[in-house]
Design a protein around this motif. Structure first.
Motif, PDB file in Angstrom:
ATOM      1  N   GLY A 333       7.595 -10.972   5.454  1.00 47.86           N
ATOM      2  CA  GLY A 333       7.212 -11.750   4.282  1.00 47.86           C
ATOM      3  C   GLY A 333       6.583 -13.082   4.617  1.00 47.86           C
ATOM      4  N   GLN A 364       7.331 -13.696  -8.839  1.00 46.11           N
ATOM      5  CA  GLN A 364       8.158 -13.560  -7.643  1.00 46.11           C
ATOM      6  C   GLN A 364       9.629 -13.790  -7.966  1.00 46.11           C
ATOM      7  OE1 GLN A 364       6.589 -15.390  -4.137  1.00 46.11           O
ATOM      8  NE2 GLN A 364       8.592 -15.819  -3.288  1.00 46.11           N
ATOM      9  N   ASN A 368      12.576 -11.004  -7.557  1.00 47.43           N
ATOM     10  CA  ASN A 368      13.673 -11.279  -6.633  1.00 47.43           C
ATOM     11  C   ASN A 368      15.015 -11.240  -7.344  1.00 47.43           C
ATOM     12  OD1 ASN A 368      14.899 -11.996  -4.183  1.00 47.43           O
ATOM     13  ND2 ASN A 368      14.765 -14.170  -4.651  1.00 47.43           N
ATOM     14  N   LEU A 371      15.893  -7.506  -8.181  1.00 49.91           N
ATOM     15  CA  LEU A 371      16.281  -6.769  -6.981  1.00 49.91           C
ATOM     16  C   LEU A 371      17.602  -7.286  -6.409  1.00 49.91           C
ATOM     17  CD1 LEU A 371      12.773  -6.500  -5.267  1.00 49.91           C
ATOM     18  CD2 LEU A 371      14.091  -4.642  -6.313  1.00 49.91           C
ATOM     19  N   LEU A 386      16.332  -7.864   1.642  1.00 49.15           N
ATOM     20  CA  LEU A 386      15.373  -6.892   1.116  1.00 49.15           C
ATOM     21  C   LEU A 386      14.771  -7.359  -0.211  1.00 49.15           C
ATOM     22  CD1 LEU A 386      17.192  -3.510   1.871  1.00 49.15           C
ATOM     23  CD2 LEU A 386      15.073  -4.357   2.921  1.00 49.15           C
ATOM     24  N   ALA A 387      15.605  -7.928  -1.076  1.00 48.58           N
ATOM     25  CA  ALA A 387      15.109  -8.424  -2.360  1.00 48.58           C
ATOM     26  C   ALA A 387      14.106  -9.548  -2.153  1.00 48.58           C
ATOM     27  CB  ALA A 387      16.275  -8.909  -3.214  1.00 48.58           C
ATOM     28  N   THR A 390      10.693  -8.255  -0.421  1.00 44.71           N
ATOM     29  CA  THR A 390       9.915  -7.403  -1.330  1.00 44.71           C
ATOM     30  C   THR A 390       9.211  -8.236  -2.393  1.00 44.71           C
ATOM     31  OG1 THR A 390      11.484  -5.578  -1.016  1.00 44.71           O
ATOM     32  CG2 THR A 390      10.023  -5.464  -2.925  1.00 44.71           C
ATOM     33  N   ILE A 393       6.215 -10.151  -0.825  1.00 42.54           N
ATOM     34  CA  ILE A 393       5.029  -9.339  -0.534  1.00 42.54           C
ATOM     35  C   ILE A 393       4.278  -8.977  -1.815  1.00 42.54           C
ATOM     36  CG2 ILE A 393       4.272  -7.102   0.342  1.00 42.54           C
ATOM     37  CD1 ILE A 393       6.514  -7.311   2.442  1.00 42.54           C
ATOM     38  N   ILE A 394       4.999  -8.581  -2.849  1.00 41.36           N
ATOM     39  CA  ILE A 394       4.340  -8.165  -4.098  1.00 41.36           C
ATOM     40  C   ILE A 394       3.652  -9.345  -4.780  1.00 41.36           C
ATOM     41  CG2 ILE A 394       4.710  -7.259  -6.419  1.00 41.36           C
ATOM     42  CD1 ILE A 394       6.947  -5.525  -5.285  1.00 41.36           C
TER      43      ILE A 394
END
Length: 441
Positions: A333, A364, A368, A371, A386-387, A390, A393-394
């Motif tokens: 990230g 974002q 976040n 997730l 992981l949250a 992810t 990146i998105i």
């Protein structure tokens, strides 16, 4: 001073600051243990959250207005001081009410000491945040980093005295943080008034306070969103899994954030330049900085993923080896986030559209948060990592796509390093190494 020299000044001093700061973190982690250092980091998180909530986005105002209107420096500083005091009073009243209500509803058995310490530290943190914005806006990177260097060294010295020498615990670490914050604010005040004294300043417009408040409020939703995506996982971890989980995750996050050190130094170095360039020149310069950043951070990330287990074991010991696994999850990230850090200069300093950044920040944050609520209860620190990555990146990809379309830039212009890029870097490296070259890039 050339952009490269300004970058190297900022980078060199930041490397020293980070080295001292990491030494302080290592000592605290080893002497306090995962649970103790987790409580300490919770205080830092609480102060950071309160600073953003009470700040009303005024750091952006201090940054932009100081860069565009150096002749108003003294007045801008006085306005920021007034806003800081008023916001602190309001935030303290609201915060005390929240703590009292939580206690009455049995949501909080007794207020923890770090909650009250946070209220005391809050105005100091708010002022430091705004002061840093003013220094970056005016391009005074050396003064900014010098203050941080002194305070970092002082904090490390006090940690050795009171934590190692006198076997202090989390409370003593928090009090050291408070003392360092007081000394830092005093130094900042002295420097701010000395810089402004003896200089002929242009009389600012009567509505300057309103303009700065309005600009800050436009970007305020974005700062709240940044706050959520960065800190909510930590508070959820504490709620579901306790302070020890917070300690492990915070160590991993601290290590990964250090990889963005060169990008933060570059952001400080180029903010003023990109803010005042003509639009087409700013876009060309922005593209160059982004493609060099993406290449450098990709290489740094690969090296970090390979070496991080060894680094964590050597620095923190085997009790924190799980943090190395979290670092590997978080590292990808940093590549796209680094590019977004630089792009924020264009949207904020060139377009002066903080509200636009707020939209992507909220994307974002919501990703976040969603997730985190799903993953953290079941996967603890791994779910938090992981949250976070992810969402980075998105949302970062969305911001890059918007920039490409709004500036009519091709993806090739953001990723392909040209011969001109290499030539410019060489021309700037020449004078730094004592060789013949130009310094005006």
């Amino acid at each position: 001073m050339s952009t490269l020299k300004l970058l190297l000044v900022g980078l060199g001093s930041r490397v020293t600051i980070i080295f001292i700061g990491m030494a302080n973190t290592i000592v605290l982690a080893r002497w306090l243990g995962p649970a103790g250092v987790g409580e300490y980091f919770l205080l830092l998180r609480l102060v950071a959250v309160a600073t953003v909530l009470a700040g009303l986005g005024l750091r952006h105002s201090a940054n932009v207005f100081s860069g565009h209107h150096e002749e108003w420096a003294g007045t801008i500083h006085k306005i920021m001081l007034r806003f800081t005091l008023l916001s602190w009073v309001g935030a303290s009243v609201v915060g005390a009410g929240v703590v009292w209500t939580a206690r009455e509803m049995s949501l909080l058995d007794s207020p923890r000491i770090w909650v009250w310490l946070a209220f005391v530290i809050l105005p100091l943190s708010m002022y430091a945040n705004i002061w840093n914005g003013m220094m970056i806006g005016r391009g005074w990177i050396w003064q900014l980093n010098l203050v941080q260097l002194v305070i970092s060294a002082l904090s490390l010295l006090l940690t050795f005295i009171f934590i190692v020498g006198l076997s202090g615990g989390p409370l003593e670490a928090m009090l050291i943080y408070l003392l360092a914050s007081v000394i830092q604010s005093v130094i900042m005040l002295i420097l701010a008034f000395r810089v402004g004294s003896g200089r002929k300043m242009e009389e600012p417009p009567a509505e300057l306070s309103r303009q700065m408040l309005s600009f800050g409020l436009r970007g305020y939703p974005g700062t709240i969103a940044d706050l959520l995506w960065l800190h909510i996982p930590v508070f959820l971890l504490n709620a579901f899994h306790g302070a020890a989980a917070v300690g492990i995750f915070s160590i991993a996050q601290q290590l990964v954030e250090k990889l963005s050190l060169p990008i933060q130094a570059m952001q400080d170095a180029i903010f003023k330049k990109l803010s005042v360039l003509p639009r087409h020149e700013a876009v060309a310069a922005m593209n160059r900085y982004v493609r060099l950043t993406l290449a450098g951070m990709a290489a740094l990330t690969v090296a970090g993923m390979i070496l991080i287990p060894l680094v964590v074991t050597l620095l923190f010991g085997t009790n924190y080896l799980r943090a190395a696994q979290l670092c590997r999850l978080l590292l990808p990230g940093t590549v796209i986030t680094s590019a977004c850090i630089l792009l924020s200069i264009y949207f904020l300093g060139q377009l002066r559209r903080p509200g636009l950044l707020s939209i992507f920040a909220w994307l974002q944050a919501l990703l976040n948060l969603t997730l985190s609520l799903v993953l953290i209860p079941r996967m603890a620190e791994t779910g938090a990592a992981l949250a976070l990555v992810t969402a980075q990146i998105i949302s970062g990809s969305c911001l890059l796509i918007f920039y490409l379309r709004s500036t009519r830039t091709s993806i090739r212009q953001l990723v392909y390093i040209t011969g001109e890029d290499v030539a410019i870097v060489r021309r700037q490296i020449g004078p730094v190494l004592g060789l013949k070259g130009t310094e005006d890039e």
